[in-house]
Scaffold this active site. Structure first.
Site, PDB file in Angstrom:
ATOM      1  CG  HIS A   1      -1.947   1.057   1.182  1.00 48.97           C
ATOM      2  ND1 HIS A   1      -3.224   0.995   0.897  1.00 48.97           N
ATOM      3  CD2 HIS A   1      -1.776   2.451   1.686  1.00 48.97           C
ATOM      4  CE1 HIS A   1      -3.719   2.220   1.387  1.00 48.97           C
ATOM      5  NE2 HIS A   1      -2.853   2.972   1.566  1.00 48.97           N
ATOM      6  CD  GLU A   2       1.604   3.860   3.611  1.00 47.93           C
ATOM      7  OE1 GLU A   2       2.048   4.622   3.040  1.00 47.93           O
ATOM      8  OE2 GLU A   2       0.668   3.568   3.974  1.00 47.93           O
TER       9      GLU A   2
ATOM     10  CG  HIS B   1       0.143   6.098  -0.793  1.00 39.92           C
ATOM     11  ND1 HIS B   1      -0.872   6.451  -1.507  1.00 39.92           N
ATOM     12  CD2 HIS B   1      -0.257   5.414   0.394  1.00 39.92           C
ATOM     13  CE1 HIS B   1      -1.916   6.355  -0.535  1.00 39.92           C
ATOM     14  NE2 HIS B   1      -1.550   5.667   0.406  1.00 39.92           N
TER      15      HIS B   1
ATOM     16  CG  ASP C   1      -5.064   6.415   1.031  1.00 45.05           C
ATOM     17  OD1 ASP C   1      -4.609   7.134   1.721  1.00 45.05           O
ATOM     18  OD2 ASP C   1      -4.593   5.380   0.941  1.00 45.05           O
TER      19      ASP C   1
HETATM   20 ZN    ZN Z   1      -3.023   5.108   1.860  1.00 46.76          ZN
END
Ligand code: ZN
Length: 335
Positions: free
Chosen positions: A156-157, A160, A232
């Site tokens: 997930h990170e 980003h 998000d």
């Molecule tokens: Zn996030």
């Protein structure tokens, strides 16, 4: 909190307290060495007068410590504790993901208690292991992160972070971490350009794409999405809404006549206000917001899919190190 917002107006006790603090803080002469410290978990509702220069003008944001910091905290708290030679504080720091400074202090205390109960002269590594278990079980469920969850958070990170590297107008990356911070399981930090007062549409679209990067990565890698992406999505939608309603950045609705007024600081940022536009316009706003989000979502998935190798590299490095700074990310993606 901001004055003039609650019931009771200027006579409200909280307002009077704030006024008193403000005038006390103005009472020091420059020669007096007085430092005033205050803490809050709601920096978003502070009265602007409080954080003006000369008042509370320095801010320190306290996060959960990462591995290196955890080791140093353990060193401080174990100074007075007789440690056996087999105690490896470095290893303990690695095992205590998600522990706050207070948790680490508690860990040393627990380990000492366990050793004391067995009449040992020194605290051994085994006592620390037991202490960690005890604290972990006592912790809230959310704070325990399984390996599978950790992998999803890492991807997930990484999503980003990679998006922040791939889109043209992103703020520079500062740090990516999978150590839980507050309510977030991981964090991708960028340093916003302080000279940027006038945000351009392209930049805002890139921001939305970066926000969607976490969810996009989960979708590509796990063919699934987690609740971790909920915040998000909310942020991306809010951004798109502001682009349409406040800044006139949609071609269908080019005039920003739909400002929803000042956010209400006491009841939370978004407050329901009487609508001053027609149902027809409301539908158009919704459509425009959805179009912006959908376009950026497709763009994000395309970019991440065609850079899957880099996404894997980042996620693996995050699983190994927990925190990556700008330099380390740069190095990783170079190859
Ligand atoms: Zn996030």
């Amino acid at each position: 909190r901001v004055r003039g917002t609650g019931v009771g107006g200027g006579h409200d006790e909280r307002e009077q307290t704030l006024n008193q603090i403000l005038s006390e803080m103005d009472g020091f002469s420059p020669q007096e060495s007085v430092i005033i410290l205050a803490a809050t978990n709601r920096p978003d509702v502070l009265d602007p007068a409080l954080i003006r220069p000369g008042r509370f003008d320095r801010r320190i944001i306290l996060e959960q410590p990462h591995k290196k910091a955890r080791k140093q905290i353990l060193v401080i708290h174990s100074k007075e504790v007789p440690l056996s030679e087999d105690v490896d504080l470095d290893a303990l720091a690695g095992m205590s993901v998600g522990f706050s400074g207070a948790d680490l202090e508690n860990l040393v205390n627990e380990a000492a208690l366990i050793a004391g109960r067995e009449n040992k002269d020194q605290v051994e590594m085994a006592d620390f292991f037991e202490g960690i278990d005890k604290i972990r079980m006592g912790l809230e469920r959310e704070d325990f992160i399984s390996d599978e969850e950790k992998r999803m958070i890492a991807y997930h990170e990484a999503g980003h972070a990679l998006m922040a590297k791939l889109v043209p107008t992103a703020d520079p990356l500062q740090k990516v971490t999978i150590v839980p911070h507050g309510r977030a399981l991981g964090l991708t930090e960028q340093i916003p350009d302080e000279d940027r007062h006038n945000l351009k549409k392209k930049y805002l679209l890139d921001r939305i794409a970066i926000m969607l990067g976490g969810r996009g990565s989960e979708k590509i890698v796990f063919d699934d999405v987690s609740t971790g992406a909920g915040n998000d999505l909310k942020q991306a939608t809010q951004m798109a809404r502001r682009m349409v309603c406040n800044w006139g950045m949609s071609e269908k609705l080019p005039f920003p006549l739909l400002d929803r007024g000042e956010p209400h600081p006491f009841l939370g940022k978004e407050m329901t206000e009487p609508k001053n536009f027609s149902e027809d316009t409301a539908r158009m706003i919704d459509e425009e917001i959805r179009r912006i989000i959908n376009e950026q979502d497709t763009r994000t998935e395309d970019l991440l899919t065609s850079n899957r190798d880099k996404l894997d590299l980042l996620a693996e490095a995050l699983l190994e190190h927990e925190v990556l700074d700008a330099e380390e990310i740069e190095k990783l993606l170079e190859n």
